[in-house]
Design a protein around this motif. Sequence first.
Motif, mmCIF file in Angstrom:
data_model
loop_
_atom_site.group_PDB
_atom_site.id
_atom_site.type_symbol
_atom_site.label_atom_id
_atom_site.label_comp_id
_atom_site.label_asym_id
_atom_site.label_seq_id
_atom_site.Cartn_x
_atom_site.Cartn_y
_atom_site.Cartn_z
ATOM 1 N N ILE A 163 -0.510 20.431 22.335
ATOM 2 C CA ILE A 163 -1.201 19.358 22.984
ATOM 3 C C ILE A 163 -0.174 19.326 24.248
ATOM 4 C CG2 ILE A 163 -1.174 16.688 23.057
ATOM 5 C CD1 ILE A 163 -2.144 17.123 20.111
ATOM 6 N N GLN A 164 1.116 19.371 24.063
ATOM 7 C CA GLN A 164 2.156 19.220 25.276
ATOM 8 C C GLN A 164 1.810 20.245 26.257
ATOM 9 O OE1 GLN A 164 5.886 19.386 23.087
ATOM 10 N NE2 GLN A 164 6.046 17.017 23.003
ATOM 11 N N GLY A 165 1.738 21.392 25.851
ATOM 12 C CA GLY A 165 1.582 22.487 26.702
ATOM 13 C C GLY A 165 -0.029 22.347 27.437
ATOM 14 N N GLU A 166 -0.831 22.047 26.852
ATOM 15 C CA GLU A 166 -2.232 21.730 27.440
ATOM 16 C C GLU A 166 -2.062 20.745 28.319
ATOM 17 O OE1 GLU A 166 -4.697 21.408 23.834
ATOM 18 O OE2 GLU A 166 -4.340 23.724 23.751
ATOM 19 N N TYR A 167 -1.414 19.616 28.131
ATOM 20 C CA TYR A 167 -1.315 18.437 28.902
ATOM 21 C C TYR A 167 -0.629 18.930 30.431
ATOM 22 C CZ TYR A 167 -0.737 13.466 30.532
ATOM 23 O OH TYR A 167 -0.979 12.429 31.341
ATOM 24 N N ILE A 168 0.417 19.736 30.421
ATOM 25 C CA ILE A 168 0.946 20.261 31.528
ATOM 26 C C ILE A 168 -0.084 21.109 32.144
ATOM 27 C CG2 ILE A 168 2.793 21.946 32.390
ATOM 28 C CD1 ILE A 168 4.668 20.821 30.308
ATOM 29 N N VAL A 169 -0.673 21.976 31.457
ATOM 30 C CA VAL A 169 -1.671 22.865 32.196
ATOM 31 C C VAL A 169 -2.858 22.020 33.131
ATOM 32 C CG1 VAL A 169 -3.579 24.614 31.885
ATOM 33 C CG2 VAL A 169 -1.615 24.883 30.611
ATOM 34 N N GLU A 170 -3.421 20.940 32.209
ATOM 35 C CA GLU A 170 -4.312 20.212 32.961
ATOM 36 C C GLU A 170 -3.891 19.375 33.870
ATOM 37 O OE1 GLU A 170 -6.531 18.486 29.660
ATOM 38 O OE2 GLU A 170 -6.851 20.552 29.075
ATOM 39 N N SER A 171 -2.492 18.693 33.818
ATOM 40 C CA SER A 171 -1.880 17.766 34.814
ATOM 41 C C SER A 171 -1.697 18.525 36.127
ATOM 42 C CB SER A 171 -0.737 17.017 34.351
ATOM 43 O OG SER A 171 -1.138 16.471 33.064
ATOM 44 N N LEU A 172 -1.093 19.786 35.968
ATOM 45 C CA LEU A 172 -1.206 20.606 36.950
ATOM 46 C C LEU A 172 -2.322 21.436 37.804
ATOM 47 C CD1 LEU A 172 2.750 21.838 36.362
ATOM 48 C CD2 LEU A 172 1.974 20.110 37.666
ATOM 49 N N ASN A 173 -3.300 21.277 36.971
ATOM 50 C CA ASN A 173 -4.534 21.979 36.993
ATOM 51 C C ASN A 173 -4.541 23.529 37.462
ATOM 52 O OD1 ASN A 173 -7.135 22.354 37.725
ATOM 53 N ND2 ASN A 173 -7.127 21.235 39.535
ATOM 54 N N LEU A 174 -3.539 23.877 36.457
ATOM 55 C CA LEU A 174 -3.040 25.330 36.836
ATOM 56 C C LEU A 174 -4.256 26.503 36.870
ATOM 57 C CD1 LEU A 174 0.057 25.594 34.301
ATOM 58 C CD2 LEU A 174 -0.111 25.088 36.834
ATOM 59 N N ASP A 175 -5.260 25.989 36.244
ATOM 60 C CA ASP A 175 -6.408 27.157 36.299
ATOM 61 C C ASP A 175 -7.122 27.288 37.546
ATOM 62 O OD1 ASP A 175 -5.820 27.989 33.745
ATOM 63 O OD2 ASP A 175 -7.259 26.565 32.695
ATOM 64 N N ASN A 176 -7.091 26.047 38.362
ATOM 65 C CA ASN A 176 -7.811 25.903 39.647
ATOM 66 C C ASN A 176 -6.795 25.815 40.958
ATOM 67 O OD1 ASN A 176 -10.309 25.749 38.260
ATOM 68 N ND2 ASN A 176 -9.418 23.944 37.613
ATOM 69 N N SER A 177 -5.503 25.681 40.705
ATOM 70 C CA SER A 177 -4.966 25.646 41.910
ATOM 71 C C SER A 177 -4.164 26.773 42.291
ATOM 72 C CB SER A 177 -3.537 24.435 41.615
ATOM 73 O OG SER A 177 -4.014 23.290 41.052
ATOM 74 N N ALA A 178 -3.982 26.716 43.810
ATOM 75 C CA ALA A 178 -3.369 27.865 44.248
ATOM 76 C C ALA A 178 -1.692 27.635 44.357
ATOM 77 C CB ALA A 178 -3.749 27.987 45.750
ATOM 78 N N GLY A 179 -1.191 29.075 44.543
ATOM 79 C CA GLY A 179 0.432 28.942 44.425
ATOM 80 C C GLY A 179 0.911 28.831 43.031
ATOM 81 N N SER A 180 2.258 28.464 42.767
ATOM 82 C CA SER A 180 3.000 28.510 41.611
ATOM 83 C C SER A 180 3.630 27.176 41.625
ATOM 84 C CB SER A 180 3.977 29.732 41.790
ATOM 85 O OG SER A 180 4.851 29.446 42.677
ATOM 86 N N PHE A 181 4.023 26.945 40.211
ATOM 87 C CA PHE A 181 4.681 25.686 39.814
ATOM 88 C C PHE A 181 5.935 25.915 39.061
ATOM 89 C CE2 PHE A 181 0.057 24.969 40.620
ATOM 90 C CZ PHE A 181 -0.102 23.763 41.169
#
Length: 376
Positions: A163-181
Amino acid sequence: MKKFLSVVLSAAILFTLGGCDFSKRSKEHGKERNKVDYVKQEAGGASHGKGSAKVGISMPTKDLMRWNSDGDGLKLKLEASGIVVDLQYAANDVSTQISQIENMINSGCKVLIIAAIESSSLESVLEMAEAKNVTVISYDRLIMDSPYVDYYVTFDDYMAGTIQGEYIVESLNLDNSAGSFNIEITAGDPSDNKAAFYYSGAMDVLHPYISSGKLVVVSGQVDFDAVATPMWATDTAQARAENIIAAFYSNGTHIDAWLCSNDSTALGVINALSYMYPGRYPVITGHDCDLANVKCILNGQQSMSVFKDTRTLVSQTVEMTLQILNGNSVDVNDNASYYNGRTTVPSYLCSPVFADSYNYKEILIDSGYYTSDQLH
Ligand code: BGC
């Protein structure tokens, strides 16, 4: 796939595949399941007369709010069912916990509900419990290295991590955002077996993003040993966060997320960020929904906290305790995942959820867990 755990617990899996007949455990242990002459009372109709049984509750510390809720909740509910309760807190001191448990056994407790301070230090006291036919429920934390742990009741810890990992993925919109975090990681106490579950649940979600370069752990500290926090201590988490910020982020590099396995470690990270890091707070995870952390969520310092409603855990534990005392079969829903080094402990896993600034009202206030006055 629970990759990290599959490595750490491969011995457990082998053991389990080797065949473990749980129905035989009580006989093997010579326990008659404490079939006492116990009559379940209606709530409010508690009687400590003939037929009442005694249960010992051993909690690690009064310092964290959650253990107080757990201890008080268990005591209240068991007493309402006519049970005599001995509730002790051990000030996070292992020898205190052991002597409190010894007293519970000597004073005739039939069931022990134990949240261990150090999971591997209870072997001899549990031998003593076994010799007196006392049933042991490992509460929230799995007691390790003892064959005499009869049941384990907890939240699904691996799920809490995902749940914590998925929260980070969704909050940073990792699947749709350009660049790195950029991300940093703070895990829990290596002597608490739950810490590995939380870490591996989260890391199994985050690893693909780290491997692809979408997430960058700027400090390079990824392995559990490098990110663990002995005793889950806020000060220790803070000191490590300060070092990381000074070494890797004082040049203006942004921190986008900080995975923290629980609320006490999140507080340490927040403290360090609050006076050393001028940028916006990163996405910070936690769990326990401790009051201090829910306040941090409301003022924008922490993003979420996994909510393990202690009332659910308490109700389930009370249910299991009554089943044991009545000689009935005991609810378990996982007979494979929790090998403690000596035995695979029949477990009941409750499901966690998360609270953040969007849903906290429904999850924490409407459910009656906190009043809105406590949070403001
Ligand atoms: C519990 C967490 C808690 C931590 C520190 C863990 O065993 O599962 O809920 O935050 O201990 O007390």
